[in-house]
Design an enzyme around this catalytic site. Structure first.
Site, short mmCIF file in Angstrom:
data_model
loop_
_atom_site.label_atom_id
_atom_site.label_comp_id
_atom_site.label_asym_id
_atom_site.label_seq_id
_atom_site.Cartn_x
_atom_site.Cartn_y
_atom_site.Cartn_z
N GLY A 181 7.20 6.07 6.32
CA GLY A 181 6.93 7.41 7.27
C GLY A 181 5.47 7.39 7.47
O GLY A 181 5.05 7.75 8.70
N ALA A 182 4.68 7.12 6.65
CA ALA A 182 3.47 7.16 6.85
C ALA A 182 2.67 6.33 5.82
O ALA A 182 3.03 6.05 4.57
CB ALA A 182 2.62 8.65 6.86
N MET A 183 1.11 6.13 6.02
CA MET A 183 0.31 5.35 4.90
C MET A 183 -0.89 6.00 4.69
O MET A 183 -1.75 6.10 5.83
CB MET A 183 0.31 3.97 5.30
N GLU A 184 -1.49 6.09 3.66
CA GLU A 184 -2.66 6.96 3.44
C GLU A 184 -3.92 6.24 3.56
O GLU A 184 -5.04 6.58 2.84
CB GLU A 184 -2.56 7.62 2.09
N ASN A 185 -4.04 5.02 4.19
CA ASN A 185 -5.40 4.48 4.25
C ASN A 185 -6.39 5.35 4.55
O ASN A 185 -6.32 6.17 5.21
CB ASN A 185 -5.31 3.72 5.63
N GLU A 202 -0.19 12.89 2.90
CA GLU A 202 -1.03 11.72 3.33
C GLU A 202 -2.33 12.01 3.00
O GLU A 202 -3.54 11.17 2.45
CB GLU A 202 -0.98 11.08 4.49
#
Length: 838
Positions: free
Chosen positions: A243-247, A280
């Protein structure tokens, strides 16, 4: 495009042990040359070997490297810009004129930074990163930090040097190169926030921008620690598996989890986007600033962010009543998985990357968040915040394990947090609290409580633990207040309640905060039923009661017919989240009934149940109606379409025709309902009409809605065409899974979808490369069967075909098949008698 690492001399490392070899993580990387600078000497390796199994590269030297000296390792290497949606990969998109192009994107969590550059790819081996990109002049190039230097070469390429990152884990490094528009704002505490969108769609980033600019100062205040980077970028990626990635500083999102089109985005999707952005950005503190020592403690990242996202959305959008929705979205889903014998503790030992992928599940996220919510309630808001600040301040830029968190919260609250919480993080499963009440006199009640491990099939647990359970109690005297709080830390206990008369009801676990099931005595349950009918019990208590009862039903501790009688007392229900709980329970029952001849009777039962609330809400939104009523209308009308309610289907079809001919657009919240009404008993012309609609939109959310609705068709031949469509180039790889799943959960497509998987398993394995998407596909393909024969067939298939990273998923699904079979065999007669009387 190239990545040029910058390695200043002050980044040299010490050689701590005598060795002739240096081993790093590398996968699909070809190291062309390497040099080790030690003092004034430069040494080249005499050989390089690779291990595909361990995903490593080893550099061998002729002589032992001297202990204590500083050294700098430089390498030239090449890698693959792959199509696997992990590591450094290409993401396909189309220009506004329809030309196909690609963006370069990174996705490194959990163990895929090694696919982009050789590194020590473990969360505890932190470093700073100096990133330089050389890119075409007309492309946007982003990384974790802002650009500090830009030059253009004679061939028109731009060379962008980014500022050095804070010390951080490799899985949080990020790079994106492509064509994007953006909207920009600034949080009140001075952080520049940008949301990058496909070209021509920057207005679709405005909602996420609003959320992000408000979330940053909220978290700064809540944790009492400022966001440590100068900028926060959010970007919509076309091909994205999660869904999303917290880079850190550059959060990547699937388009449907960040873009809002005011005319075409449903309210439930907008709410989901707010939660995802909140999740995130919470990771910028939980995960990025303070990182788990190893993936065993993944829940420190995911459980916390999943809890904090609800804190944040509740602060920004109180009208969402989001904490009530937490129970159906997070708490209940965790309990459903966690009662299986093939569940796992929150903390689970992991080694190989495929094992790590498997724990990104409802236990790490949902159970983690639910346990944190229980702890938050137990120690109180003020001490919880204080403990968060101690934890984050003490361990910033470092790594932690679960015990570090317990220690900080214990220090802040003076409550024995470790003693209370260790059972919840280290033990698999959860307890059921059995309770009976005995009246002592006119004003005193004695509660008799006992605990044991809850099992999905009702069997005696092989290992029965004793949890330390924070118990809360409310009574009819004050339904919205806690009458008593205590710890149940042994198998059995008696507790006296004052000010409780013989006719008063008693509710255990008010607010459904405790992570356990409750089993009431018959007399206690009978007193609660009128409080459900007249809605004297608060929504979360009405919800928790029905949810617990359905779990008891699956475990064989009460009959399905008895629970359906209990649902009768919910006919006056008006709360969206309570209806969600009822719907989830009936959906599980629908799976069973789809294996019988009772479907027509079940549809009649469902129509009678949902009809009154649908009549109250109607099809048109009322001016000033609540957020939850808008969500409820969509839920109820969708269910009535599924129950084959003729007048609702006819109205949905009429609205679809008006939508197609341009007379009146269907509100986004009702589109899935109307699409399903057209397709459910549709023919090939309806299928083609829907494909035309799919092809006419470039909004990912609308394509997602349409493609999933295709799975509701009843004709198996057409359902096979839906799967062919899902596997075509028209559907993105990350979306095709969910189209196939939509077919598989349809009883008409169940066997065909399973056969398709068996026939095409290698192709699917190559397409999804293991991990999250493949596990999700396998789960829904097989868990809805309901016979021992199917359980054996599935087991045999997966014994001969190995799908790394899905072993636990298969075990859980096979266990669910056997649960379905036992439930059906046990309750079919009483269920038949009940439904045929309807």
């Amino acid at each position: 495009m190239s990545v040029i690492p910058k390695t200043p001399s002050n980044l040299m490392s010490k050689i701590t042990e005598a060795t002739k070899a240096i081993t790093l993580n590398a996968s699909d990387i070809d190291i062309k040359s390497a040099e080790l600078i030690i003092g004034n000497d430069t040494v080249a390796p005499i050989g390089i070997t690779y291990s595909n199994q361990n995903e490593t590269a080893s550099l061998y030297f002729a002589k032992e490297l001297p202990v204590g000296d500083s050294a700098l390792l430089t390498m030239k290497f090449s890698g693959e810009l792959n199509d696997k949606m992990k590591g450094f990969y290409r993401s396909k998109y189309f220009t506004q004129s329809g030309e196909e192009r690609y963006a370069g994107v990174t996705q490194f969590e959990a163990t895929d930074a090694r696919r982009c550059f050789p590194c020590w790819d473990e969360p505890a081996i932190k470093a700073t990163f100096d990133i330089t990109l050389v890119v075409p002049a007309d492309r946007v190039a982003l990384s974790n930090m802002p650009v500090i230097e830009e030059t253009t070469s004679s061939d028109g390429l731009r060379r962008l040097r980014f500022d050095r990152t804070p010390i951080m884990s490799t899985y949080l490094v990020a790079v994106v190169v492509g064509e994007y528009d953006y909207v920009e704002g600034k949080s009140e505490d001075g952080v520049i926030v940008r949301v990058f969108t496909p070209v021509g769609k920057k207005e679709q980033g405005l909602f996420a921008l609003e959320v992000a600019t408000k979330v940053l100062p909220y978290y700064k205040s809540y944790f009492n620690i400022a966001y440590p980077l100068p900028k926060m970028d959010l970007i919509a990626i076309a091909d994205f598996s999660a869904g999303a990635m917290e880079n850190w500083g550059l959060v990547t999102y699937r388009e449907t989890f960040v873009l809002v089109d005011p005319k075409n985005t449903s309210l439930i999707r907008k709410q989901s986007i707010a939660l995802t952005v909140g999740h995130e950005i919470a990771h910028q503190w939980f995960g990025n600033l303070v990182t788990m020592e190893w993936w065993t403690h993944l829940w420190l990242n995911e459980g916390y962010a999943s809890f904090v996202e609800f804190l944040c959305v509740n602060h920004l959008f109180p009208e969402y009543d989001i904490w009530t929705q937490f129970v159906t979205d997070m708490h209940t889903r965790a309990l459903e998985l966690d009662c299986l014998k093939n569940s796992h503790p929150i903390e689970v030992p992991v080694g190989h990357p495929s094992e790590i992928d498997e724990i990104f599940d409802e236990i790490s996220y949902n159970k983690g968040a639910s346990v944190i919510r229980m702890l938050h309630d137990y120690i109180g808001e003020s001490d919880f915040r204080k403990g968060m600040n101690i934890y984050l301040t003490r361990h910033q830029y470092k790594n932690t394990c679960t015990e570090d968190l317990w220690a900080a919260l214990q220090e802040a609250s003076s409550v024995p947090v470790a003693e209370v919480m260790s059972t919840w993080s280290k033990l698999q499963g959860f307890p059921v609290v059995s309770v009976d009440a005995i009246q002592k006199d006119d004003n005193k009640m004695v509660l008799k409580l006992s605990q044991s491990k809850f099992t999905a099939d009702g069997s005696k647990p092989v290992e029965d633990y004793t949890w330390v359970i924070p118990i809360t109690v409310s009574t009819s005297k004050h339904p919205d207040k806690i009458a008593k709080t205590f710890l149940l830390n042994k198998k059995e206990m008696e507790v006296v309640l004052d000010d409780v008369g013989p006719n008063d009801w008693i509710k255990i676990n008010p607010g459904t905060v405790g992570y356990y099931r409750t089993r009431y005595s018959k007399e206690m349950l009978e007193k609660l039923i009128p409080a459900v009918s007249n809605m004297e019990l608060p929504p979360l208590d009405r919800l928790g009661l029905i949810d617990d009862m359905f779990a008891m039903c699956q475990a064989g501790q009460t009959s399905t017919a008895e629970v359906l009688k209990l649902i009768d007392s919910y006919r006056n229900e008006t709360n969206y989240t309570v209806w969600t709980a009822i719907t989830n329970s009936l959906s599980n029952l629908y799976i069973l009934i789809s294996h019988t001849e009772l479907m027509d009777y079940f549809n009649i039962y469902g129509e009678k149940l949902y009809r009154p609330v649908a009549d109250r809400l109607g099809w048109e939104a009322r001016e000033g109606e609540s957020h939850l009523d808008t969500l409820l209308r969509s839920l109820v009308l969708s269910r009535l379409v599924s129950f084959r309610c003729k007048d609702v289907i006819n109205e949905a079809k009429k609205r679809f025709r008006n939508h197609i001919d341009g007379t009146a657009s269907i509100p986004a919240d009702l589109r899935s309902t109307c699409y399903k009404a057209i397709l459910q008993n549709g023919d090939e012309s309806n299928f083609n009409e829907m494909l035309k609609l799919y092809r006419s939109t470039d909004l990912h959310e609308e394509q997602d809605r349409i493609s999933r609705a295709l799975g509701s068709m009843s004709d198996v031949v057409l359902l096979r065409k839906v799967i062919d469509f899902a596997m075509s180039s028209e559907v993105r790889a990350q979306d095709s899974v969910f189209v196939i799943v939509a077919v598989a959960v349809n009883p008409k497509g169940r066997d065909m979808a399973w056969q398709f998987f068996k026939d095409n398993n290698q192709k699917l394995l190559e397409q999804y490369q293991g991990g999250f998407l493949l596990a999700r596909l396998i789960k829904y393909l097989i868990e809805n069967f309901a016979s021992e024969e199917k359980a054996i067939e599935v087991e045999k298939f997966f014994k001969t075909k190995q799908f790394s990273g899905t072993e636990r998923t298969v075990s859980q699904a096979v266990e669910t098949i056997r649960l379905n079979a036992a439930w059906l065999q046990r309750d079919l007669d009483s269920l038949t008698a009940y439904l045929t009387k309807q």
